[in-house]
Design a protein around this motif. Structure first.
Motif: not given
Ligand code: URA
Length: 188
Positions: A62-63, A66, A71-72
């Protein structure tokens, strides 16, 4: 349609993993995503929640998403295997062969502009090669006309944080290609 495919997979018993799983881990994200990530197989957390990449490796993914300004929920995330191998063992070649048509169908439905293979299994499966991820990563390959970046798996990065910089380099190439294809500048 993705829903039809999911229903098909809910009753799949092509291999023994279907019996052992808690949940099918189909895939998650935007069905119209321009970027699609492919991982290896569900782990314990994913099996419990029925969603790919929700454990520690998932938080890192997820990071990573980002970090390239997305976004996920903007991307689509799936795995080569949709059911957890017991004890998180590596997928067996016959399991990959049996499960692969589902992944290919997902890609066909989503039609991403760019693919990103996370780690050895995804890269070797999609590129039909035995070459190690270390030699494949860092550049785009071709999967049926779709550019596919190969990079290290986030679980590998948790064990080898010194290689994070390499993944960052790979992801910048993904970001640049996406913005080139869409004509939009993705901010970092
Ligand atoms: N590792 C994977 O390859 N996929 C997941 O969904 C979770 C961990």
């Amino acid at each position: 349609m993705l829903e039809t495919l999911r229903n098909e997979m809910l009753v799949c018993h092509k291999c023994s993993l279907g019996k052992a799983r808690t949940n099918l881990v189909f895939g998650v994200g935007n069905p119209r995503a321009t970027l699609m990530f492919v991982g290896e197989a569900p782990g314990r957390d994913e099996d419990l929640q029925g969603e790919p990449f929700v454990g520690r490796a998932g938080q890192l993914l997820t990071k990573i998403i980002e970090a390239i300004g997305l976004k996920r929920n903007d991307v689509y995330i799936a795995n080569v295997l949709k059911c957890r191998p017991p004890g998180n063992r590596a997928p067996l070649p016959e399991e990959i062969v049996l499960c692969m048509p589902y992944l290919l169908k997902q890609i066909e439905i989503i039609q991403p502009k760019v693919l990103c293979a996370l780690g050895t299994f995804a890269a070797q499966t999609l590129l039909s090669t035995k070459a190690p991820v270390g030699t494949l990563r860092g550049r785009f390959h071709d999967y049926k006309g779709i550019p596919i970046m190969v990079t290290f798996h986030p679980a590998y990065l948790l064990r080898n944080p010194n290689d994070k910089a390499k993944v960052w380099e790979d992801m910048k190439k993904v970001r640049d290609l996406l913005s080139e294809l869409s004509g939009k500048d993705l901010k970092i």
